[in-house]
Design an enzyme around this catalytic site. Sequence first.
Site, PDB file in Angstrom:
ATOM      1  N   ILE A  97     -18.469 -18.696 -26.246  1.00 10.78           N
ATOM      2  CA  ILE A  97     -17.769 -19.415 -27.325  1.00 10.78           C
ATOM      3  C   ILE A  97     -18.732 -19.663 -28.489  1.00 10.78           C
ATOM      4  O   ILE A  97     -18.385 -19.445 -29.653  1.00 10.78           O
ATOM      5  CB  ILE A  97     -17.163 -20.737 -26.790  1.00 10.78           C
ATOM      6  CG1 ILE A  97     -16.037 -20.425 -25.797  1.00 10.78           C
ATOM      7  CG2 ILE A  97     -16.660 -21.610 -27.937  1.00 10.78           C
ATOM      8  CD1 ILE A  97     -15.521 -21.620 -25.006  1.00 10.78           C
ATOM      9  N   GLU A 100     -10.300 -38.559 -22.720  1.00  7.83           N
ATOM     10  CA  GLU A 100      -9.034 -38.001 -23.199  1.00  7.83           C
ATOM     11  C   GLU A 100      -8.031 -37.888 -22.055  1.00  7.83           C
ATOM     12  O   GLU A 100      -8.445 -37.699 -20.899  1.00  7.83           O
ATOM     13  CB  GLU A 100      -9.286 -36.619 -23.831  1.00  7.83           C
ATOM     14  CG  GLU A 100      -9.837 -35.591 -22.852  1.00  7.83           C
ATOM     15  CD  GLU A 100     -10.111 -34.247 -23.513  1.00  7.83           C
ATOM     16  OE1 GLU A 100     -10.860 -34.207 -24.505  1.00  7.83           O
ATOM     17  OE2 GLU A 100      -9.553 -33.247 -23.009  1.00  7.83           O
ATOM     18  N   ALA A 160     -16.511 -28.552 -27.132  1.00  8.39           N
ATOM     19  CA  ALA A 160     -16.970 -28.347 -25.754  1.00  8.39           C
ATOM     20  C   ALA A 160     -16.300 -29.340 -24.813  1.00  8.39           C
ATOM     21  O   ALA A 160     -15.220 -29.069 -24.264  1.00  8.39           O
ATOM     22  CB  ALA A 160     -18.492 -28.457 -25.705  1.00  8.39           C
ATOM     23  N   ARG A 161     -16.904 -30.472 -24.627  1.00 10.53           N
ATOM     24  CA  ARG A 161     -16.363 -31.562 -23.824  1.00 10.53           C
ATOM     25  C   ARG A 161     -16.822 -32.875 -24.439  1.00 10.53           C
ATOM     26  O   ARG A 161     -17.951 -32.954 -24.962  1.00 10.53           O
ATOM     27  CB  ARG A 161     -16.905 -31.501 -22.387  1.00 10.53           C
ATOM     28  CG  ARG A 161     -16.233 -30.518 -21.477  1.00 10.53           C
ATOM     29  CD  ARG A 161     -14.820 -30.971 -21.085  1.00 10.53           C
ATOM     30  NE  ARG A 161     -14.250 -30.102 -20.095  1.00 10.53           N
ATOM     31  CZ  ARG A 161     -13.473 -29.044 -20.360  1.00 10.53           C
ATOM     32  NH1 ARG A 161     -13.174 -28.732 -21.592  1.00 10.53           N
ATOM     33  NH2 ARG A 161     -12.971 -28.315 -19.374  1.00 10.53           N
ATOM     34  N   HIS A 174      -7.382 -31.842 -28.017  1.00  9.86           N
ATOM     35  CA  HIS A 174      -7.885 -30.787 -27.115  1.00  9.86           C
ATOM     36  C   HIS A 174      -6.977 -29.547 -27.144  1.00  9.86           C
ATOM     37  O   HIS A 174      -6.258 -29.264 -26.181  1.00  9.86           O
ATOM     38  CB  HIS A 174      -8.034 -31.320 -25.682  1.00  9.86           C
ATOM     39  CG  HIS A 174      -8.911 -30.448 -24.828  1.00  9.86           C
ATOM     40  ND1 HIS A 174      -9.633 -30.932 -23.772  1.00  9.86           N
ATOM     41  CD2 HIS A 174      -9.190 -29.110 -24.870  1.00  9.86           C
ATOM     42  CE1 HIS A 174     -10.307 -29.942 -23.210  1.00  9.86           C
ATOM     43  NE2 HIS A 174     -10.042 -28.827 -23.860  1.00  9.86           N
TER      44      HIS A 174
HETATM   45  C1  8YV Z   1      -7.728 -26.179 -21.654  1.00  7.66           C
HETATM   46  C2  8YV Z   1     -10.274 -26.297 -21.206  1.00  7.66           C
HETATM   47  O1  8YV Z   1      -7.300 -27.001 -22.692  1.00  7.66           O
HETATM   48  O2  8YV Z   1     -11.073 -24.138 -20.734  1.00  7.66           O
HETATM   49  C3  8YV Z   1     -11.181 -25.325 -20.526  1.00  7.66           C
HETATM   50  O3  8YV Z   1     -12.030 -25.772 -19.749  1.00  7.66           O
HETATM   51  O4  8YV Z   1     -10.496 -27.463 -21.179  1.00  7.66           O
HETATM   52  C4  8YV Z   1      -9.121 -25.796 -22.005  1.00  7.66           C
HETATM   53  O5  8YV Z   1      -9.086 -24.441 -22.132  1.00  7.66           O
HETATM   54  C5  8YV Z   1      -7.369 -26.762 -20.368  1.00  7.66           C
HETATM   55  O6  8YV Z   1      -7.981 -26.178 -19.291  1.00  7.66           O
HETATM   56  C6  8YV Z   1      -5.872 -26.767 -20.174  1.00  7.66           C
HETATM   57  O7  8YV Z   1      -5.591 -27.860 -19.457  1.00  7.66           O
END
Ligand code: 8YV
Length: 317
Positions: A154, A259, A229-230, A277
């Site tokens: 990414i 979140e 990211a997170r 998100h």
């Molecule tokens: C999604 C994500 O929003 O890839 C990830 O880890 O957090 C995101 O792609 C999520 O998984 C969908 O709930």
Amino acid sequence: MKHHILLVEPMMKVIEDRLDEAYTVHRLYNPEEKQAIEAALPSIRAVATGGATGLPREWFDRLPALGVIAVNGVGTDKVDLELARARNVHVTTTPDVLTEDVADMGIALMLALLRHIPQGDRMVREGRWAKREPFPLGTKVHGKRIGVLGLGQIGQALARRAEAFGMAVRYWNRSLLDTAWVRHASPVELAEDSDVLAVCVAANAATQGIVNAEVLAALGPTGFLVNVARGSVVDEDALLAALKGGSIAGAGLDVFVDEPTIREEFFTAPNTVLMPHQGSATVETRVTMGEIVLANIAAYFAGEKPPTSVNSQMDKP
Ligand code: 8YV
């Protein structure tokens, strides 16, 4: 007889239809199914969940027959991978397919933030343009430095886009990568040398709070933070203090620590663009992600190794 699976959060209808066709699906998010789920616990062998949701530890005990956790995403930070390995439970992700969308979101947040897109939209709709209300000048993107924190897939996709916008790319990554982009020795050094700090690093114990008060101070009063990211990789106390005190110029955030409940201070923090998100949330990508989830669960029930299992060293298929 159909196998029982647990769906922790909703997926696209087309994907859920296919899950329903193949399995008895128990929806954890549906309060009406609570009793039926309690009764089905011993027979549930597969879980489908989101990256930001994962599976809380206690569910490993509640699901004695668990064999696969299929994450509809790339993040595994909400699944205890060690416990999964110890329990011989496969954890699968949806690699590669969401890279470009998350990178797009990073660039979209950056542009929205530097060019005041949400404020402009509001001003036009509210008729304030016609009243000749002044609109603040934006910040030029072309020629600026972008620091990519975490140069995985990414991060690289975002860096390529930033280059196309005429930005100079530098990065920090734990391991050295074969790239012409300048690598800095630490997140602080990267922030010091960046106008925009784009956070793309995977969340884990080592990266928790990696964007801390020191990094934000190094980014400085003309520096912008973008996080796709997170939430956990940013110290939110430090970020809110930096935004309120003007010690950074602004933040574009797609992810938050707790979140979907986010700290109310974000609603009033100056110079912020907030998204719920949505990095991977395009129709095309969510269909592809869902298909990978389906393929992993199907492979597991067929007695095969799920194609995108992250704990590949497990001895069983
Ligand atoms: C999604 C994500 O929003 O890839 C990830 O880890 O957090 C995101 O792609 C999520 O998984 C969908 O709930």
